[in-house]
Design a protein around this motif. Structure first.
Motif, PDB file in Angstrom:
ATOM      1  N   ILE A  43       0.813  -1.114   0.105  1.00 20.37           N
ATOM      2  CA  ILE A  43       0.173   0.119  -0.144  1.00 20.37           C
ATOM      3  C   ILE A  43       0.851   1.130  -0.110  1.00 20.37           C
ATOM      4  CG2 ILE A  43      -1.707   1.207   1.071  1.00 20.37           C
ATOM      5  CD1 ILE A  43      -2.717  -1.464   2.575  1.00 20.37           C
ATOM      6  N   LYS A  44       1.053   1.829  -0.942  1.00 23.61           N
ATOM      7  CA  LYS A  44       1.730   3.174  -1.301  1.00 23.61           C
ATOM      8  C   LYS A  44       1.112   4.270  -0.173  1.00 23.61           C
ATOM      9  CE  LYS A  44       4.084   5.457  -4.887  1.00 23.61           C
ATOM     10  NZ  LYS A  44       5.165   4.832  -4.711  1.00 23.61           N
ATOM     11  N   ALA A  45       2.193   4.336   0.814  1.00 22.81           N
ATOM     12  CA  ALA A  45       1.835   5.521   1.723  1.00 22.81           C
ATOM     13  C   ALA A  45       2.706   7.126   1.320  1.00 22.81           C
ATOM     14  CB  ALA A  45       2.310   5.153   3.105  1.00 22.81           C
ATOM     15  N   THR A  46       3.514   6.920   0.754  1.00 20.17           N
ATOM     16  CA  THR A  46       4.353   8.185  -0.005  1.00 20.17           C
ATOM     17  C   THR A  46       4.903   7.883  -1.178  1.00 20.17           C
ATOM     18  OG1 THR A  46       6.387   7.980   1.155  1.00 20.17           O
ATOM     19  CG2 THR A  46       4.732   9.139   2.578  1.00 20.17           C
ATOM     20  N   GLU A  47       5.584   8.688  -1.605  1.00 23.60           N
ATOM     21  CA  GLU A  47       6.482   8.559  -3.016  1.00 23.60           C
ATOM     22  C   GLU A  47       7.564   7.393  -2.628  1.00 23.60           C
ATOM     23  OE1 GLU A  47       5.963   9.270  -6.154  1.00 23.60           O
ATOM     24  OE2 GLU A  47       4.299  10.192  -5.682  1.00 23.60           O
ATOM     25  N   ARG A  48       8.086   7.397  -1.382  1.00 31.28           N
ATOM     26  CA  ARG A  48       9.106   6.545  -1.124  1.00 31.28           C
ATOM     27  C   ARG A  48       8.626   5.392  -0.343  1.00 31.28           C
ATOM     28  NH1 ARG A  48      13.926   8.104  -2.983  1.00 31.28           N
ATOM     29  NH2 ARG A  48      14.183  10.053  -3.517  1.00 31.28           N
ATOM     30  N   MET A  49       7.683   5.395   0.481  1.00 32.00           N
ATOM     31  CA  MET A  49       7.343   4.473   1.483  1.00 32.00           C
ATOM     32  C   MET A  49       6.142   3.568   1.076  1.00 32.00           C
ATOM     33  SD  MET A  49       6.457   5.088   5.609  1.00 32.00           S
ATOM     34  CE  MET A  49       8.089   5.693   5.848  1.00 32.00           C
ATOM     35  N   THR A  50       6.379   2.480   1.088  1.00 27.01           N
ATOM     36  CA  THR A  50       5.103   1.454   0.955  1.00 27.01           C
ATOM     37  C   THR A  50       4.915   0.526   2.296  1.00 27.01           C
ATOM     38  OG1 THR A  50       5.806   1.294  -1.328  1.00 27.01           O
ATOM     39  CG2 THR A  50       4.577  -0.705  -0.201  1.00 27.01           C
ATOM     40  N   ILE A  51       3.609   0.339   2.663  1.00 23.62           N
ATOM     41  CA  ILE A  51       3.162  -0.425   3.734  1.00 23.62           C
ATOM     42  C   ILE A  51       2.845  -1.887   3.213  1.00 23.62           C
ATOM     43  CG2 ILE A  51       1.555  -0.640   5.568  1.00 23.62           C
ATOM     44  CD1 ILE A  51       3.399   1.456   5.926  1.00 23.62           C
ATOM     45  N   ASP A  52       3.568  -2.765   3.741  1.00 24.03           N
ATOM     46  CA  ASP A  52       3.552  -4.337   3.211  1.00 24.03           C
ATOM     47  C   ASP A  52       2.711  -4.918   4.127  1.00 24.03           C
ATOM     48  OD1 ASP A  52       3.909  -6.817   2.331  1.00 24.03           O
ATOM     49  OD2 ASP A  52       5.756  -6.092   1.362  1.00 24.03           O
ATOM     50  N   LEU A  53       1.564  -5.684   3.731  1.00 18.73           N
ATOM     51  CA  LEU A  53       0.770  -6.525   4.314  1.00 18.73           C
ATOM     52  C   LEU A  53       0.964  -8.047   4.087  1.00 18.73           C
ATOM     53  CD1 LEU A  53      -2.636  -4.525   5.122  1.00 18.73           C
ATOM     54  CD2 LEU A  53      -0.570  -4.687   6.530  1.00 18.73           C
ATOM     55  N   GLY A  54       1.678  -8.704   4.587  1.00 13.53           N
ATOM     56  CA  GLY A  54       1.908 -10.109   4.011  1.00 13.53           C
ATOM     57  C   GLY A  54       1.826 -11.497   4.600  1.00 13.53           C
ATOM     58  N   TYR A  55       1.928 -12.462   3.842  1.00 14.14           N
ATOM     59  CA  TYR A  55       1.750 -13.789   4.290  1.00 14.14           C
ATOM     60  C   TYR A  55       2.845 -14.801   3.770  1.00 14.14           C
ATOM     61  CZ  TYR A  55       0.332 -18.765   4.280  1.00 14.14           C
ATOM     62  OH  TYR A  55       0.246 -20.207   4.590  1.00 14.14           O
ATOM     63  N   SER A  56       3.122 -15.563   4.663  1.00 13.63           N
ATOM     64  CA  SER A  56       4.357 -16.546   4.241  1.00 13.63           C
ATOM     65  C   SER A  56       4.109 -17.807   4.613  1.00 13.63           C
ATOM     66  CB  SER A  56       5.652 -16.098   4.546  1.00 13.63           C
ATOM     67  OG  SER A  56       5.944 -14.689   3.998  1.00 13.63           O
ATOM     68  N   PHE A  57       4.220 -19.019   3.895  1.00 18.34           N
ATOM     69  CA  PHE A  57       4.119 -20.053   4.388  1.00 18.34           C
ATOM     70  C   PHE A  57       5.739 -20.667   4.130  1.00 18.34           C
ATOM     71  CE2 PHE A  57       4.592 -24.934   3.331  1.00 18.34           C
ATOM     72  CZ  PHE A  57       4.079 -25.149   4.382  1.00 18.34           C
ATOM     73  N   LEU A  58       6.262 -21.102   5.349  1.00 19.70           N
ATOM     74  CA  LEU A  58       7.504 -21.530   5.683  1.00 19.70           C
ATOM     75  C   LEU A  58       7.901 -23.001   6.107  1.00 19.70           C
ATOM     76  CD1 LEU A  58       9.062 -18.584   7.675  1.00 19.70           C
ATOM     77  CD2 LEU A  58       9.811 -19.214   5.489  1.00 19.70           C
ATOM     78  N   ASN A  59       9.049 -23.354   5.144  1.00 20.30           N
ATOM     79  CA  ASN A  59       9.068 -24.744   5.729  1.00 20.30           C
ATOM     80  C   ASN A  59      10.642 -24.687   6.164  1.00 20.30           C
ATOM     81  OD1 ASN A  59      10.747 -27.505   5.644  1.00 20.30           O
ATOM     82  ND2 ASN A  59       8.837 -27.891   4.712  1.00 20.30           N
ATOM     83  N   LEU A  60      10.820 -24.823   7.480  1.00 24.58           N
ATOM     84  CA  LEU A  60      12.238 -24.371   8.102  1.00 24.58           C
ATOM     85  C   LEU A  60      12.837 -25.853   8.346  1.00 24.58           C
ATOM     86  CD1 LEU A  60      10.313 -22.412  10.912  1.00 24.58           C
ATOM     87  CD2 LEU A  60      11.747 -21.435   9.268  1.00 24.58           C
ATOM     88  N   GLY A  61      12.700 -27.001   8.069  1.00 25.93           N
ATOM     89  CA  GLY A  61      13.613 -27.999   8.101  1.00 25.93           C
ATOM     90  C   GLY A  61      13.094 -28.705   9.453  1.00 25.93           C
ATOM     91  N   ASP A  62      14.144 -29.443   9.832  1.00 32.85           N
ATOM     92  CA  ASP A  62      13.995 -30.228  10.893  1.00 32.85           C
ATOM     93  C   ASP A  62      14.834 -29.391  12.344  1.00 32.85           C
ATOM     94  OD1 ASP A  62      13.129 -32.042   9.553  1.00 32.85           O
ATOM     95  OD2 ASP A  62      14.950 -33.232   9.325  1.00 32.85           O
ATOM     96  N   ALA A  63      14.493 -30.054  13.452  1.00 33.21           N
ATOM     97  CA  ALA A  63      15.330 -29.584  14.878  1.00 33.21           C
ATOM     98  C   ALA A  63      15.354 -30.829  15.826  1.00 33.21           C
ATOM     99  CB  ALA A  63      14.514 -28.247  15.448  1.00 33.21           C
ATOM    100  N   LYS A  64      16.226 -30.543  16.807  1.00 32.83           N
ATOM    101  CA  LYS A  64      16.659 -31.682  17.816  1.00 32.83           C
ATOM    102  C   LYS A  64      17.004 -31.114  18.942  1.00 32.83           C
ATOM    103  CE  LYS A  64      21.296 -32.741  16.660  1.00 32.83           C
ATOM    104  NZ  LYS A  64      22.357 -34.060  16.289  1.00 32.83           N
ATOM    105  N   SER A  65      16.776 -31.643  20.315  1.00 33.48           N
ATOM    106  CA  SER A  65      16.926 -31.597  21.356  1.00 33.48           C
ATOM    107  C   SER A  65      18.519 -31.751  21.520  1.00 33.48           C
ATOM    108  CB  SER A  65      15.956 -31.923  22.385  1.00 33.48           C
ATOM    109  OG  SER A  65      15.960 -33.430  22.636  1.00 33.48           O
ATOM    110  N   GLY A  66      19.063 -31.565  22.783  1.00 36.80           N
ATOM    111  CA  GLY A  66      20.359 -32.543  23.282  1.00 36.80           C
ATOM    112  C   GLY A  66      19.995 -33.759  23.666  1.00 36.80           C
TER     113      GLY A  66
END
Length: 260
Positions: free
Chosen positions: A203-226
């Motif tokens: 959404i253009k707020a000024t000539e240089r500034m844009t407000i961004d409303l976004g959605y992302s689907f992320l795949n972050l891989g795996d994790a593990k405990s100690g």
């Protein structure tokens, strides 16, 4: 006779003199100067930043001891929602294509899990708890789909790496004699390949500034405990808890500031 000739010659000379400028004007054609409009420059660098919330899921849990427990079923494995925030820089090539790189910290969220199994005599269970956070590095490309009264929808995709950290892991259960048991694990981090799909509106707020409303689907891989250690210090096998295939639905509020 001469008195008539002289006035006649004077009139002819006068007419000839008055006609000379007209003839000269007709013969002179001013040069045609063609002006070509300067091309409108479009494209350049921009800075960006965002905040938001994550809504994460894990596909499965695995521990090497699961292989020796027939019929074990993980019936609960949930992450809490958590805050995210990131900064980055990008380049707008034209009205339709831009790319950027982002560094994002994904704040600490709680994890709760439960499994059920039978030791051949009694039904038993294990309750899990832990904390998780990530550092995410992502390179993204976006297609802007046209501006409509200052609003520009977009879609995009990204690839990168995620450093997933699990800490404060706890495993509470009941032994065959009905007594509570407790095991714990130190923190551990793991780098993974990560990818994302994006959609949103600018959404253009000024000539240089844009407000961004976004959605992302992320795949972050795996994790593990100690390595998980029993409350009495018993540790007969290296058995960290593995969190396999972590994904997230992210909702973000951002700002882009352009330098073009």
């Amino acid at each position: 006779m001469m008195k008539f000739v002289r006035p006649l010659l004077g009139g002819v000379a006068l007419l000839a003199g008055s006609a000379m400028p007209v003839l000269a004007a007709d013969l002179y054609e001013p040069p045609v100067i063609e002006y070509e409009p300067e091309p409108v420059a479009f494209g350049g660098w921009y800075l960006r930043g965002h905040i938001g919330m994550s809504n994460q899921r894990v596909d499965s849990l695995y521990n090497v001891l699961f292989d020796d427990i027939p019929g074990l079923a993980v019936v609960d494995k949930n992450f809490e929602a958590g805050p995210i925030g990131g900064i980055g820089a990008g380049y707008q090539f034209n009205k339709w294509l831009r790319v950027d790189g982002v560094v994002e910290y994904r704040g600490e969220v709680g994890f709760h899990g439960l499994d059920l199994w039978n030791d051949g005599v009694d039904d038993r269970f294990n309750k899990y708890s832990a904390k998780k956070s990530e550092w995410l590095l992502m390179a993204n490309a976006y297609a802007d789909l046209g501006e409509f009264r200052g609003i520009t929808p977009y879609i995009g995709a990204g690839i990168g790496a995620s450093r997933n950290t699990i800490h404060s892991f706890r495993d509470e259960g009941i032994d065959p004699f009905g007594s509570p048991t407790l095991a714990y694990a130190d923190s551990a981090s793991k780098w993974n390949f990560a990818w994302a799909l994006h959609a949103g509106v600018g959404i253009k707020a000024t000539e240089r500034m844009t407000i961004d409303l976004g959605y992302s689907f992320l795949n972050l891989g795996d994790a593990k405990s100690g390595d998980i250690v029993a409350y009495d210090g018993t540790n007969n096998v290296d058995n960290p808890m593995h969190f396999r295939d972590i994904t997230s639905h992210d909702f973000k509020l951002g700002v882009r500031y352009s330098f073009y």
